[in-house]
Each structure stands twice: as C-alpha cells, then as structure tokens.
Design a protein around this motif. Structure first.
Motif, short mmCIF file in Angstrom:
data_model
loop_
_atom_site.label_atom_id
_atom_site.label_comp_id
_atom_site.label_asym_id
_atom_site.label_seq_id
_atom_site.Cartn_x
_atom_site.Cartn_y
_atom_site.Cartn_z
N CYS A 185 0.84 -1.21 0.00
CA CYS A 185 0.00 0.00 0.00
C CYS A 185 0.87 1.25 0.00
O CYS A 185 0.51 2.28 -0.61
CB CYS A 185 -0.91 0.00 1.22
SG CYS A 185 -1.93 -1.47 1.42
N ALA A 186 2.02 1.16 0.69
CA ALA A 186 2.92 2.31 0.81
C ALA A 186 3.45 2.78 -0.54
O ALA A 186 3.82 3.95 -0.69
CB ALA A 186 4.08 1.96 1.74
N ALA A 187 3.49 1.89 -1.52
CA ALA A 187 4.03 2.25 -2.82
C ALA A 187 3.21 3.35 -3.48
O ALA A 187 3.75 4.18 -4.22
CB ALA A 187 4.07 1.01 -3.72
N CYS A 188 1.91 3.36 -3.23
CA CYS A 188 1.04 4.37 -3.85
C CYS A 188 0.54 5.43 -2.86
O CYS A 188 0.25 6.55 -3.26
CB CYS A 188 -0.17 3.69 -4.48
SG CYS A 188 0.21 2.62 -5.88
N GLY A 195 -0.10 9.94 1.09
CA GLY A 195 -0.28 10.17 -0.34
C GLY A 195 1.05 10.51 -0.99
O GLY A 195 2.02 10.84 -0.31
N VAL A 196 1.07 10.41 -2.32
CA VAL A 196 2.33 10.66 -3.03
C VAL A 196 2.20 11.76 -4.07
O VAL A 196 3.09 11.95 -4.90
CB VAL A 196 2.86 9.37 -3.69
CG1 VAL A 196 3.22 8.36 -2.63
CG2 VAL A 196 1.85 8.78 -4.66
N GLY A 197 1.09 12.49 -4.05
CA GLY A 197 0.99 13.67 -4.90
C GLY A 197 0.66 13.37 -6.34
O GLY A 197 -0.15 12.49 -6.63
N LEU A 198 1.32 14.08 -7.24
CA LEU A 198 0.99 14.13 -8.66
C LEU A 198 0.74 12.75 -9.27
O LEU A 198 1.65 11.94 -9.39
CB LEU A 198 2.11 14.83 -9.42
CG LEU A 198 1.88 15.05 -10.91
CD1 LEU A 198 0.68 15.95 -11.13
CD2 LEU A 198 3.12 15.66 -11.55
N GLY A 199 -0.49 12.49 -9.65
CA GLY A 199 -0.84 11.27 -10.34
C GLY A 199 -0.80 10.02 -9.49
O GLY A 199 -1.07 8.93 -9.98
N PRO A 202 -4.03 8.85 -3.31
CA PRO A 202 -4.42 9.94 -2.41
C PRO A 202 -4.02 9.65 -0.97
O PRO A 202 -3.64 8.53 -0.61
CB PRO A 202 -5.94 9.96 -2.55
CG PRO A 202 -6.29 8.53 -2.84
CD PRO A 202 -5.19 8.02 -3.72
N GLN A 203 -4.13 10.67 -0.15
CA GLN A 203 -3.93 10.49 1.29
C GLN A 203 -5.02 9.58 1.85
O GLN A 203 -6.19 9.72 1.50
CB GLN A 203 -4.04 11.83 2.01
CG GLN A 203 -3.08 12.89 1.55
CD GLN A 203 -3.42 14.21 2.22
OE1 GLN A 203 -3.47 14.27 3.45
NE2 GLN A 203 -3.65 15.24 1.44
N ILE A 204 -4.62 8.67 2.70
CA ILE A 204 -5.60 7.81 3.36
C ILE A 204 -5.37 7.77 4.87
O ILE A 204 -6.13 7.13 5.59
CB ILE A 204 -5.56 6.38 2.78
CG1 ILE A 204 -4.14 5.82 2.80
CG2 ILE A 204 -6.13 6.36 1.36
CD1 ILE A 204 -4.05 4.39 2.29
#
Length: 292
Positions: A185-188, A195-199, A202-204
């Motif tokens: 899950c951490a990958a995205c 969250g990882v931003g652009l594209g 989202p934050q969870i």
C-alpha cells in the motif's frame, strides 16, 4: 250607496306607495344589470389575470437562478449551503464544518488533493462511483461548482494529530505480499498514508476506521470501480478480513498530512481526468474494476 272597491279611485297614499315599489323594482333591475355587467367585466379580466399569473411564475423561475448563483459563488458557500442542490445536500452536514469528517462513515476532506476530490465528485455524478447520497449531492452541482468545493476543502488545514502512539505499519501495508500478488500500500499511498501527490495515490491517513474498512470491502466486491487500471481491486482482493482491519485501524491512528505541494489544481493529473465528460472516458469492461 258606496262604489265598488274596484272602482274606487286610488288615494294619494296608495299612489305614493306604488311609486315607491316601482322605484325599488327599478333599482333592483338596475342593480341586477350592474351585477351582470360586473360579471362581464370580471370575466373579461380573467385572461388578463391568467397572463399576469403566468408572468409571475416566469419571474419565480428566474429568481432561483439568481439564488443558485449566490449560493455557488465560492466553494465555501457550496459546502455550507448545498449550492443549487439545496440545504439538504450541504457538504458540512456529513463532513463537518471544518471538513474533518464524522469519525465514522463520512471521510475527512480537509487537506486532501484537489484533483482527487474533484474526480470523486465527477465519478459520483456520472455513476462511476456508486453511492446514493453522494450521487444526489454531486448531480445537484455543476462541474464548475464541484471544482470550487474541491478546491475549498483542499485549502482547509488538516486536523491536529492525535496523541496516539504511531506504531509500525502492518507488514502487508508496508511490504505487500509478492506471493499473493499484493503490492505494498505504501508504494502508492506513502509509508504513513500521506499520499504521493501528482498522479499517485491519495492520502488515506487519518480517515475513520469504519470508512476505510468499508472502502476495502467495496473494492474487493467490485461495488467500487473507479480506480485507475483496476489497481485497488487487484491489491485488496487477496487480503483477509484480519489484514483489512489491521490496515484500517493503523491508518485511522496516523496523523493527517497537508496536501502535497505537487497536488495543485493546475498540476494534478486527476483534475484532467475529472474534467473530461464521463462519455469520453475509456469504454468499460466488466473484467476491470476501473472500467478500462
């Protein structure tokens, strides 16, 4: 011998009484004529009243347009008033005055990526993401109003982090399980759900346990199908109920993070996806959760 009564000449008082009666009868007749004339006049006015009433209805039809514009001037007004959807659809009734969520079924919106928020609203409106309440709310807004309210929630500060000890993430969240085809899950979503931003995802972090658990269940069952390329459905399908609960619990204890700097509306890939009409999106296939 007195004359017969029929031959007796009318006395002055009898004549006066007869005159009065004739005058009264004339007045009644004149009044009747006046009444009839009055009804004719009223009947003549009926079409005019109908026209005036229709004009009034038309004026009322114009007024809501001005009202709608007044209540959708800013994203904050949309969130607090429901915009053209009406007060029953006001966002704050479920998501809180500060976008903090209700701690249960309604998620936090404050500080989330604007592109992600707008895409969810567009997906609710088009039916790509299923939810009876949110579909009604989203369909009551124009695409521009959805953009405004999404931007408003992005600017709100994230809730203050709780004093709970932040424990290590569940193994399946941090590392996935290659043997079962589970991507971390951490990958995205980031190592803390920020969250990882652009594209990216989202934050969870900081979302209610019940909400996150419900979304995992929806991804698994196919009830939620608006993920890019079917990633979420593939990732969560092998998860056990125990693993899903562990992930939802851990995320609920993480501090909410501000939206990444790269999540600006002009730079978010999600905004471009949200701006496209639903009809122009890729044709859906039943074997893909995102319909691609």
């Amino acid at each position: 011998m007195p004359r017969p009564q029929s031959l007796t000449r009318p006395t002055p008082d009898v004549l006066a009484g007869s005159a009065v009666r004739h005058a009264a009868l004339g007045a009644v007749r004149q009044g009747t004529f006046a009444i009839r004339a009055g009804w004719v006049g009223v009947r003549a006015l009926v079409p005019i009243f109908v026209v005036m009433a229709a004009a009034g209805v038309a004026a009322c039809d114009i007024a809501p347009g001005r009202t709608d514009r007044a209540f959708t001037e800013t994203g904050e007004l949309v969130a607090m008033s429901g915009g053209s959807g009406g007060a029953a659809n006001a966002c704050f009734t479920c998501h809180g005055l500060a976008g903090e969520g209700d701690g249960n079924a309604a998620p936090r919106l404050a500080g989330l990526d604007v592109g992600y928020l707008q895409k969810q609203l567009e997906d609710y409106a088009s039916g790509l993401r299923d939810d009876a309440v949110m579909a009604r709310v989203s369909k009551g807004l124009t695409s521009e109003d959805r953009r405004k309210v999404a931007t408003y929630y992005t600017t709100l500060p994230s809730p203050v982090a709780s004093a709970s000890v932040i424990s290590f993430a569940p193994p399946v969240y941090a590392n996935g399980d290659p043997a079962r085809g589970v991507i971390a899950c951490a990958a995205c979503h980031g190592d803390r759900g920020q969250g990882v931003g652009l594209g990216g995802g989202p934050q969870i972090a900081g979302q209610p346990f019940a909400y996150t658990l419900e979304q995992i269940a929806r991804w698994k069952s196919g009830a939620r199908r608006n993920d890019p390329r079917g990633v979420m459905a593939a990732v969560v399908k092998p998860l056990s109920d125990r693993e899903a609960r562990a992930i939802a619990t851990w995320l609920s204890l993480q501090p909410a993070s501000p939206a990444p700097a790269s999540a600006a509306a002009s730079g978010s890939a999600s905004v471009d996806a949200a701006a496209r009409p639903a009809a122009s999106r890729e044709t859906r296939r039943p074997d893909r959760s995102d319909g691609a």
